[in-house]
Design an enzyme around this catalytic site. Structure first.
Site, PDB file in Angstrom:
ATOM      1  N   ASN A  40      -9.464 -26.915  40.430  1.00 28.14           N
ATOM      2  CA  ASN A  40      -8.894 -27.278  41.807  1.00 28.14           C
ATOM      3  C   ASN A  40      -7.205 -27.308  41.743  1.00 28.14           C
ATOM      4  OD1 ASN A  40      -8.273 -29.702  40.519  1.00 28.14           O
ATOM      5  ND2 ASN A  40      -9.179 -30.959  41.842  1.00 28.14           N
ATOM      6  N   PHE A  89     -14.110 -29.214  31.074  1.00 31.65           N
ATOM      7  CA  PHE A  89     -12.762 -29.657  30.778  1.00 31.65           C
ATOM      8  C   PHE A  89     -12.307 -30.599  31.880  1.00 31.65           C
ATOM      9  CE2 PHE A  89     -12.539 -25.857  27.874  1.00 31.65           C
ATOM     10  CZ  PHE A  89     -12.158 -26.429  26.712  1.00 31.65           C
ATOM     11  N   LYS A  93      -6.578 -37.046  33.240  1.00 33.20           N
ATOM     12  CA  LYS A  93      -6.513 -37.603  31.851  1.00 33.20           C
ATOM     13  C   LYS A  93      -5.528 -38.328  31.368  1.00 33.20           C
ATOM     14  CE  LYS A  93      -3.679 -33.900  30.385  1.00 33.20           C
ATOM     15  NZ  LYS A  93      -3.262 -33.034  29.315  1.00 33.20           N
ATOM     16  N   SER A 133     -13.391 -37.765  23.692  1.00 32.02           N
ATOM     17  CA  SER A 133     -12.469 -38.174  23.182  1.00 32.02           C
ATOM     18  C   SER A 133     -12.285 -39.084  21.984  1.00 32.02           C
ATOM     19  CB  SER A 133     -11.350 -38.868  24.221  1.00 32.02           C
ATOM     20  OG  SER A 133     -10.221 -39.341  23.518  1.00 32.02           O
ATOM     21  N   TYR A 158      -9.588 -44.539  32.013  1.00 30.25           N
ATOM     22  CA  TYR A 158      -9.914 -43.182  31.453  1.00 30.25           C
ATOM     23  C   TYR A 158     -11.038 -43.215  30.406  1.00 30.25           C
ATOM     24  CZ  TYR A 158      -9.124 -39.103  28.596  1.00 30.25           C
ATOM     25  OH  TYR A 158      -9.317 -37.832  27.984  1.00 30.25           O
ATOM     26  N   LYS A 162     -14.931 -41.491  29.836  1.00 33.79           N
ATOM     27  CA  LYS A 162     -15.496 -40.439  28.508  1.00 33.79           C
ATOM     28  C   LYS A 162     -16.623 -41.286  27.873  1.00 33.79           C
ATOM     29  CE  LYS A 162     -12.481 -37.493  28.848  1.00 33.79           C
ATOM     30  NZ  LYS A 162     -12.807 -36.032  29.440  1.00 33.79           N
ATOM     31  N   ASN A 207       3.648 -38.539  28.912  1.00 36.23           N
ATOM     32  CA  ASN A 207       3.061 -39.750  28.081  1.00 36.23           C
ATOM     33  C   ASN A 207       3.013 -39.644  26.542  1.00 36.23           C
ATOM     34  OD1 ASN A 207       2.820 -41.570  30.252  1.00 36.23           O
ATOM     35  ND2 ASN A 207       1.234 -40.343  30.973  1.00 36.23           N
ATOM     36  N   ASN A 208       2.344 -38.283  26.280  1.00 36.34           N
ATOM     37  CA  ASN A 208       2.095 -38.049  25.044  1.00 36.34           C
ATOM     38  C   ASN A 208       3.340 -37.686  24.113  1.00 36.34           C
ATOM     39  OD1 ASN A 208      -0.496 -36.676  26.763  1.00 36.34           O
ATOM     40  ND2 ASN A 208      -0.853 -38.277  25.014  1.00 36.34           N
ATOM     41  N   ASP A 307      -2.115 -49.430  22.637  1.00 32.93           N
ATOM     42  CA  ASP A 307      -2.264 -48.429  21.573  1.00 32.93           C
ATOM     43  C   ASP A 307      -2.909 -49.054  20.525  1.00 32.93           C
ATOM     44  OD1 ASP A 307      -0.758 -46.378  22.447  1.00 32.93           O
ATOM     45  OD2 ASP A 307       1.052 -46.641  21.251  1.00 32.93           O
TER      46      ASP A 307
HETATM   47  P1  NAD Z   1      -5.350 -30.618  31.897  1.00 31.54           P
HETATM   48  O1  NAD Z   1      -5.210 -31.809  32.726  1.00 31.54           O
HETATM   49  O2  NAD Z   1      -4.313 -30.047  31.390  1.00 31.54           O
HETATM   50  O3  NAD Z   1      -6.742 -29.857  32.341  1.00 31.54           O
HETATM   51  C1  NAD Z   1      -7.808 -30.597  33.204  1.00 31.54           C
HETATM   52  C2  NAD Z   1      -7.750 -29.439  34.334  1.00 31.54           C
HETATM   53  O4  NAD Z   1      -8.872 -29.740  35.057  1.00 31.54           O
HETATM   54  C3  NAD Z   1      -6.712 -29.247  35.167  1.00 31.54           C
HETATM   55  O5  NAD Z   1      -6.322 -27.821  35.200  1.00 31.54           O
HETATM   56  C4  NAD Z   1      -6.928 -29.630  36.606  1.00 31.54           C
HETATM   57  O6  NAD Z   1      -6.573 -29.117  37.618  1.00 31.54           O
HETATM   58  C5  NAD Z   1      -8.348 -29.537  36.457  1.00 31.54           C
HETATM   59  N1  NAD Z   1      -9.136 -30.498  37.401  1.00 31.54           N
HETATM   60  C6  NAD Z   1      -9.326 -31.936  37.190  1.00 31.54           C
HETATM   61  N2  NAD Z   1     -10.075 -32.352  38.313  1.00 31.54           N
HETATM   62  C7  NAD Z   1     -10.946 -31.266  38.814  1.00 31.54           C
HETATM   63  C8  NAD Z   1     -12.020 -31.281  39.605  1.00 31.54           C
HETATM   64  N3  NAD Z   1     -12.591 -32.501  40.078  1.00 31.54           N
HETATM   65  N4  NAD Z   1     -12.306 -30.401  40.072  1.00 31.54           N
HETATM   66  C9  NAD Z   1     -11.644 -29.141  39.385  1.00 31.54           C
HETATM   67  N5  NAD Z   1     -10.638 -28.978  38.742  1.00 31.54           N
HETATM   68  C10 NAD Z   1     -10.468 -30.415  38.239  1.00 31.54           C
HETATM   69  O7  NAD Z   1      -6.144 -31.410  30.598  1.00 31.54           O
HETATM   70  P2  NAD Z   1      -6.303 -31.236  29.190  1.00 31.54           P
HETATM   71  O8  NAD Z   1      -5.251 -31.698  28.285  1.00 31.54           O
HETATM   72  O9  NAD Z   1      -6.680 -29.601  29.211  1.00 31.54           O
HETATM   73  O10 NAD Z   1      -7.943 -31.939  29.132  1.00 31.54           O
HETATM   74  C11 NAD Z   1      -8.980 -31.190  29.028  1.00 31.54           C
HETATM   75  C12 NAD Z   1      -9.838 -32.263  28.917  1.00 31.54           C
HETATM   76  O11 NAD Z   1     -10.149 -32.551  27.579  1.00 31.54           O
HETATM   77  C13 NAD Z   1      -9.894 -33.454  29.833  1.00 31.54           C
HETATM   78  O12 NAD Z   1     -11.380 -33.561  30.239  1.00 31.54           O
HETATM   79  C14 NAD Z   1      -9.473 -34.414  28.889  1.00 31.54           C
HETATM   80  O13 NAD Z   1      -9.787 -35.644  29.239  1.00 31.54           O
HETATM   81  C15 NAD Z   1     -10.050 -34.048  27.583  1.00 31.54           C
HETATM   82  N6  NAD Z   1      -9.343 -34.565  26.711  1.00 31.54           N
HETATM   83  C16 NAD Z   1      -7.864 -34.327  26.589  1.00 31.54           C
HETATM   84  C17 NAD Z   1      -7.099 -34.868  25.412  1.00 31.54           C
HETATM   85  C18 NAD Z   1      -5.708 -34.400  25.470  1.00 31.54           C
HETATM   86  O14 NAD Z   1      -4.992 -35.103  24.623  1.00 31.54           O
HETATM   87  N7  NAD Z   1      -4.855 -33.348  26.073  1.00 31.54           N
HETATM   88  C19 NAD Z   1      -7.703 -35.456  24.566  1.00 31.54           C
HETATM   89  C20 NAD Z   1      -9.202 -35.983  24.583  1.00 31.54           C
HETATM   90  C21 NAD Z   1      -9.844 -35.279  25.561  1.00 31.54           C
HETATM   91  C1  UD1 Z   2      -3.559 -41.075  24.132  1.00 33.16           C
HETATM   92  C2  UD1 Z   2      -4.636 -42.057  24.735  1.00 33.16           C
HETATM   93  C3  UD1 Z   2      -5.787 -41.377  24.388  1.00 33.16           C
HETATM   94  C4  UD1 Z   2      -5.722 -39.909  25.018  1.00 33.16           C
HETATM   95  C5  UD1 Z   2      -4.807 -39.225  24.333  1.00 33.16           C
HETATM   96  C6  UD1 Z   2      -4.771 -37.646  24.921  1.00 33.16           C
HETATM   97  C7  UD1 Z   2      -3.539 -44.087  24.872  1.00 33.16           C
HETATM   98  C8  UD1 Z   2      -3.878 -45.588  24.235  1.00 33.16           C
HETATM   99  N1  UD1 Z   2      -4.757 -43.226  24.191  1.00 33.16           N
HETATM  100  O1  UD1 Z   2      -3.616 -41.043  22.697  1.00 33.16           O
HETATM  101  O2  UD1 Z   2      -6.966 -42.158  25.235  1.00 33.16           O
HETATM  102  O3  UD1 Z   2      -7.069 -39.314  24.696  1.00 33.16           O
HETATM  103  O4  UD1 Z   2      -3.412 -39.924  24.780  1.00 33.16           O
HETATM  104  O5  UD1 Z   2      -4.026 -37.696  26.219  1.00 33.16           O
HETATM  105  O6  UD1 Z   2      -2.754 -43.914  25.691  1.00 33.16           O
HETATM  106  N2  UD1 Z   2       4.373 -42.234  20.818  1.00 33.16           N
HETATM  107  C9  UD1 Z   2       5.598 -42.699  20.561  1.00 33.16           C
HETATM  108  N3  UD1 Z   2       6.294 -42.236  21.598  1.00 33.16           N
HETATM  109  C10 UD1 Z   2       6.240 -41.734  22.801  1.00 33.16           C
HETATM  110  C11 UD1 Z   2       4.872 -41.397  22.961  1.00 33.16           C
HETATM  111  C12 UD1 Z   2       3.857 -41.733  22.037  1.00 33.16           C
HETATM  112  O7  UD1 Z   2       5.926 -43.496  19.680  1.00 33.16           O
HETATM  113  O8  UD1 Z   2       6.806 -41.552  23.557  1.00 33.16           O
HETATM  114  C13 UD1 Z   2       3.362 -42.816  19.872  1.00 33.16           C
HETATM  115  C14 UD1 Z   2       2.040 -43.566  20.348  1.00 33.16           C
HETATM  116  O9  UD1 Z   2       2.314 -44.907  20.246  1.00 33.16           O
HETATM  117  C15 UD1 Z   2       0.966 -43.344  19.358  1.00 33.16           C
HETATM  118  C16 UD1 Z   2       1.557 -41.692  19.374  1.00 33.16           C
HETATM  119  O10 UD1 Z   2       2.846 -41.434  19.507  1.00 33.16           O
HETATM  120  O11 UD1 Z   2       1.126 -43.979  18.471  1.00 33.16           O
HETATM  121  C17 UD1 Z   2       0.527 -40.648  19.958  1.00 33.16           C
HETATM  122  O12 UD1 Z   2       0.630 -41.002  21.185  1.00 33.16           O
HETATM  123  P1  UD1 Z   2      -0.151 -40.107  22.281  1.00 33.16           P
HETATM  124  O13 UD1 Z   2       0.425 -38.795  22.160  1.00 33.16           O
HETATM  125  O14 UD1 Z   2       0.336 -40.668  23.610  1.00 33.16           O
HETATM  126  O15 UD1 Z   2      -1.463 -40.252  22.008  1.00 33.16           O
HETATM  127  P2  UD1 Z   2      -2.537 -41.469  22.006  1.00 33.16           P
HETATM  128  O16 UD1 Z   2      -1.926 -42.779  22.469  1.00 33.16           O
HETATM  129  O17 UD1 Z   2      -3.069 -41.191  20.424  1.00 33.16           O
END
Ligand code: NAD
Ligand code: UD1
Length: 348
Positions: A40, A89, A93, A133, A158, A162, A207-208, A307
């Site tokens: 979407n 997917f 997230k 995850s 979130y 999962k 955030n990541n 964390d």
């Molecule tokens: P992303 O946000 O880049 O991709 C998700 C896609 O789904 C997006 O393009 C979004 O537009 C689409 N979407 C969301 N809700 C929808 C809906 N109701 N209908 C149609 N489309 C929809 O995320 P990503 O990083 O590629 O993650 C993919 C999957 O992996 C997710 O389920 C996420 O929770 C899981 N996951 C991601 C991470 C990570 O760190 N990126 C870690 C563990 C699990």
């Molecule tokens: C987070 C989510 C997890 C999710 C994943 C992918 C939490 C508690 N967990 O994992 O559920 O599946 O993202 O989206 O949020 N860090 C810094 N500075 C920053 C950003 C991160 O020091 O600006 C550190 C964090 O404290 C962590 C590590 O880097 O120790 C990784 O962080 P991040 O990439 O956000 O992933 P997770 O926290 O592992």
């Protein structure tokens, strides 16, 4: 896998214009699968389709709608009757946002899955791979985590989606023997495709860790905050298992192969998808500086709420069963993330 065996199998990739989805579409098409994407575009751009086409020479079919809408999901399966398997997917997230908007997260992530499962039964689609995850393990008592490590109560809505989605799939598979589902528990996906045409594009302030690092290096952010250096780890910073997104995408192709070719041991299975190696935040920051030669402003601040201290995967079960192993090093993965960021920002 023989290419010929795989021709004409149509795979529905939900969330296929997103970060992990787009890389997986590329790997599927490289292996001869025909792909249809549903997204979407709530967290991705339509231009991703152009870039998938540039990489693979094939433009995947695309339908834009919200999978939480039951009638639209039904309509999709009426139109696409050749879908043999789904990689799901599509989900919201953002961990922090889920704390503020829990109902939106539960509705989007749970209802989308339930709609798809209902359609699978109704339209006789037997196979699904689901994005789970490592968040389901919380802070485990022993490391590394195996698939037998008990799950713990989720830290965020979130994370809870999962865990609940895994349970829904397990129960639905138990009630429907003809269905075959695999949940992949990703550790921390990072990096980008070597073409620099697809990668992670977070909306707003990332955030990541890795997108924050690359945006800081590109000059979009002033400095990286390292959240905590008083953990019980060798350098005091938190440890994670960072997996290259292309390696992760390939794990989905082997999971599809396992489902389509009847290699599953039960009709609901789950696997860790990580590298098996843990790196601290400080190690990652230093590796980034080393491989890119770029300056990075950083400072240590307090811990981030929610964390965990350390987690990394035991990948032996998944490696043996799936015949898949992460191949890329942390250094090359960080370099790929930096090349992608530079390309997006128009830096040389
Ligand atoms: P992303 O946000 O880049 O991709 C998700 C896609 O789904 C997006 O393009 C979004 O537009 C689409 N979407 C969301 N809700 C929808 C809906 N109701 N209908 C149609 N489309 C929809 O995320 P990503 O990083 O590629 O993650 C993919 C999957 O992996 C997710 O389920 C996420 O929770 C899981 N996951 C991601 C991470 C990570 O760190 N990126 C870690 C563990 C699990
Ligand atoms: C987070 C989510 C997890 C999710 C994943 C992918 C939490 C508690 N967990 O994992 O559920 O599946 O993202 O989206 O949020 N860090 C810094 N500075 C920053 C950003 C991160 O020091 O600006 C550190 C964090 O404290 C962590 C590590 O880097 O120790 C990784 O962080 P991040 O990439 O956000 O992933 P997770 O926290 O592992």
């Amino acid at each position: 896998m023989k290419k010929t065996e795989l021709m004409a199998k149509q795979i529905l990739v939900t969330g296929g214009t997103g970060y992990i989805g787009s890389h997986t579409v590329v790997e599927l098409q490289n292996q001869g699968f025909e792909v249809v994407i549903v997204d979407n575009l709530s967290n991705s751009q339509i231009e991703v389709l152009d870039n998938i086409e540039k990489i693979t020479g094939i433009r995947p079919a695309f339908e834009q709608f919200d999978l939480a809408e039951r009638d639209k999901t039904d309509g999709f399966f009426q139109k696409y009757s050749n879908v043999e398997a789904i990689i799901h997917f599509a989900a919201y997230k953002a961990v922090g946002e889920s704390v503020d908007k829990p109902l939106e997260y539960y509705r989007n992530n749970l209802v989308s899955l339930m709609n798809l499962l209902e359609s699978m039964k109704k339209y006789d689609v037997k196979h699904m791979v689901f994005s789970s995850s490592c968040t389901v393990y919380g802070q485990p008592e022993t490391l590394p985590v195996t698939e037998q490590t008990p799950r713990q109560e989720a830290e965020s809505p979130y994370g809870n989606t999962k865990a609940i989605c895994e349970d829904i799939m397990r129960d639905f598979c138990k009630a429907n023997e003809a269905l075959n589902c695999i949940a992949l528990r990703y550790f921390n996906p990072i990096g980008a495709h070597e073409s620099t045409l697809i990668g992670e594009l977070p909306v707003g302030v990332p955030n990541n860790l890795v997108p924050f690092i690359t945006q800081t290096a590109a000059g979009l952010r002033k400095e990286l905050s390292i959240f905590g250096d008083d953990y019980d780890t060798p350098d005091g910073t938190a440890i994670r298992d960072y997996i290259n997104v292309v390696d992760l995408a390939k794990a989905h192709v082997v999971a599809i192969d396992r489902l389509l070719n009847d290699k599953t041991k039960q009709n609901y299975e789950y696997f860790n998808v990580g590298t098996g190696d843990g790196y601290s935040v400080m190690q990652l920051v230093k590796s980034f500086i080393k491989v890119t030669g770029v300056e990075l402003n950083y400072k240590v601040v307090g811990r981030r709420t929610g964390d965990i201290e350390k987690i990394w995967a035991d990948t032996s079960y998944g490696n043996a069963e799936l015949g898949w192993k992460a191949e890329k090093t942390l250094d090359e993965t960080l370099l790929s993330a930096w090349k992608w960021e530079k390309n997006v920002r128009g830096l040389s």
